[in-house]
Every structure is written in structure tokens, then in C-alpha cells.
Design a protein around this motif. Sequence first.
Motif, PDB file in Angstrom:
ATOM      1  N   VAL A   1       0.901  -1.407   0.218  1.00  0.00           N
ATOM      2  CA  VAL A   1       0.163   0.165  -0.303  1.00  0.00           C
ATOM      3  C   VAL A   1       0.757   0.986   0.235  1.00  0.00           C
ATOM      4  CG1 VAL A   1      -1.673   1.637   1.050  1.00  0.00           C
ATOM      5  CG2 VAL A   1      -1.977  -1.360   1.176  1.00  0.00           C
TER       6      VAL A   1
ATOM      7  N   ARG B   1       2.838  -3.192   4.445  1.00  0.00           N
ATOM      8  CA  ARG B   1       2.328  -4.607   3.857  1.00  0.00           C
ATOM      9  C   ARG B   1       0.254  -3.925   4.033  1.00  0.00           C
ATOM     10  NH1 ARG B   1       7.082  -6.349   5.596  1.00  0.00           N
ATOM     11  NH2 ARG B   1       7.642  -7.083   3.624  1.00  0.00           N
ATOM     12  N   SER B   2      -0.427  -4.429   3.452  1.00  0.00           N
ATOM     13  CA  SER B   2      -2.224  -4.071   4.178  1.00  0.00           C
ATOM     14  C   SER B   2      -2.285  -4.085   5.743  1.00  0.00           C
ATOM     15  CB  SER B   2      -3.025  -5.056   3.066  1.00  0.00           C
ATOM     16  OG  SER B   2      -2.752  -6.086   2.678  1.00  0.00           O
TER      17      SER B   2
ATOM     18  N   THR C   1      -2.454  -2.235   9.087  1.00  0.00           N
ATOM     19  CA  THR C   1      -3.196  -1.312   9.270  1.00  0.00           C
ATOM     20  C   THR C   1      -3.307  -2.147  10.964  1.00  0.00           C
ATOM     21  OG1 THR C   1      -5.169  -2.019   7.500  1.00  0.00           O
ATOM     22  CG2 THR C   1      -4.298  -0.447   7.099  1.00  0.00           C
TER      23      THR C   1
END
Length: 303
Positions: free
Chosen positions: A154, A267-268, A271
Motif C-alpha cells: 500500500v 503491507r496491508s 493497518t
Amino acid sequence: MRRLLFLNGIKAFEAAARTGSFAGAGAELNVSAAAVSRMVHLLEDRLGVGLFERKANRLAMTPAGRAYQSGLTPIFDALASLTAQVTASSGVRVLTIGVGPTFAMRWLIPRLADFRKHAPDIDVRITTGGAAAPFGDDWSCGIKLGDGEWPGLVAEPLFAADLVPVCAPRLAQQLKRPGDLRGPSLLRVAHSPGDWPSWLKASGVARITARGPEFQFYGQALQAAVDGLGIAMGIRPYIDDDIAAGRLVAPFALTVPKGMQWYLVYRSFQTEQRDFAAFRRWIMRSAAGPTVRDKGRKKIAEM
């Protein structure tokens, strides 16, 4: 019931796909290239799908292989991160930031004290690398200059990378228009040879050629400008603090887009992690602060 086929083969395939060779995967997994090849072949047999096209000097993934690898790598990354969290000391919260040396020195490190005020229990670790450095397996996030396209990651924009010449205040008094620039006084950065030509062309003085001392990094050229050696090509946010403090000024109003931006890259799955979430909130707020170029020009007018 969860059905997992041949985990060793899956791990071997993912490593080979990511590194681009059986030898690279073998070095990472501490086995021979031949062993990696055998495990991948067994995996292909069990799946009934070809994952690689074996060519003379390289591996090429099939469409099925590309699809499989694009899903596997984030899963392994998330597993590594989860394992690190579980095995870490309960009193230590670690955030590893991958960033280039000039960005670290000229923007991030001077602001870390402010981040510590907001999150004093997070242990920040900075690892440096150039723009071409790959995203490290142990990174929580990275700060990179580019086009925003990093497969599997991301990328959220932080700053526009606009170009504007900067110099010491005393030297700026001699610069009334771009035509006053002289080639030998224009400091260069080795890995960005197009900066000066782009700005000079936009300013209408393309006949001028930068021939000043050349430096490896922007930070070195900017320090030379502070010391009065010449005029450096400034790029935000490297110049923000020096302009705010009056060490550098921007003698001309013209700015030229570099064609890239600064991004927060991660990296997603990050989050979901509170340490990264805290850093992300802080850096987005910090990056949204006002630009200081106008302050630099105002300082010239007041001289």
C-alpha cells in the motif's frame, strides 16, 4: 476443515518466486537449489498446475504462479510479523521504519521527539537504504520516493517532490532572475542528473548547464549550499527546516514537479497493528503541515 498442501513446497515456491531463482530461495531457506527445485516440482504435481516455466538462464512464472505468489507473500509476511509480536518482550513495542539516509537526517529524525511525545512506549528503529532498496522483511513501513507503484504494498502520498533552487541568504542577494545563474555554481546530485535541466528549461534558461561540484546525496549538496559553496537543487521536504531557520532561501518563485512523490509504504495487514497505526496518524498529520517556500522568499524580501 482447512486443507493445506505440502507447506514445505509452498514455502519453497514463494521464496523462489520472490527471489527469482532456486539458488536465491535455497540461500534464504538454507537448502540447496536442487532441493528447492524438487520441492516446487512436487508442489506442482500435487496442485496439478504448472507454476514456473523453466528457461535456460532464468525462471518465469506462469499466470497461475503469479496469482499464487501474489497471495502467498502477504500471508508469509503477516505470519512473520505475528510471530515477532508474539515472541517479543511484552514491555517492548518495536516500529521499524525503512527510509533513505537524507530523508532520515533532514526530516524524520528531527521530528521523532514529537512522535515520542505521542507514543512514548514505542521503540522506533530506523534502517536506511536508497530509493532502490527493496522493502525489508522486518520493516513495519517505509518512506519512498517514486510513482506509487510497489506491487504487493500500500502506498499513501505524503509530499509532492517539487524542485526549487536554494542557497545561502548572502548568495541569494545576487540572484534577481534565473539568467543570473552560472553553471559552475550549480551543485549537482549524482543520482538525479535531470533536476537542473528540468528546472532551467522551465525557467527559460536552458542554455545554462550545471557544472558545479557533484555529490552522492541531496543532503550533501544542501549542506554545501548552506556553507555558501553554490546553489543546490532543493526538493521538499529536505529543505523545509533549513528554509524555516533561514539557513537556506529559495530565490526564485518557480517550482518544477520532479515527476514523483514521497509515499508511506506498508503491507496491508499493518493497518491492524496499533504501533503502525499510531505512526501513520502522526506522519500524515506532520506531512500535511504548510510548505515553507514562501517563508524563504519572504526572508529575501526583508534583507
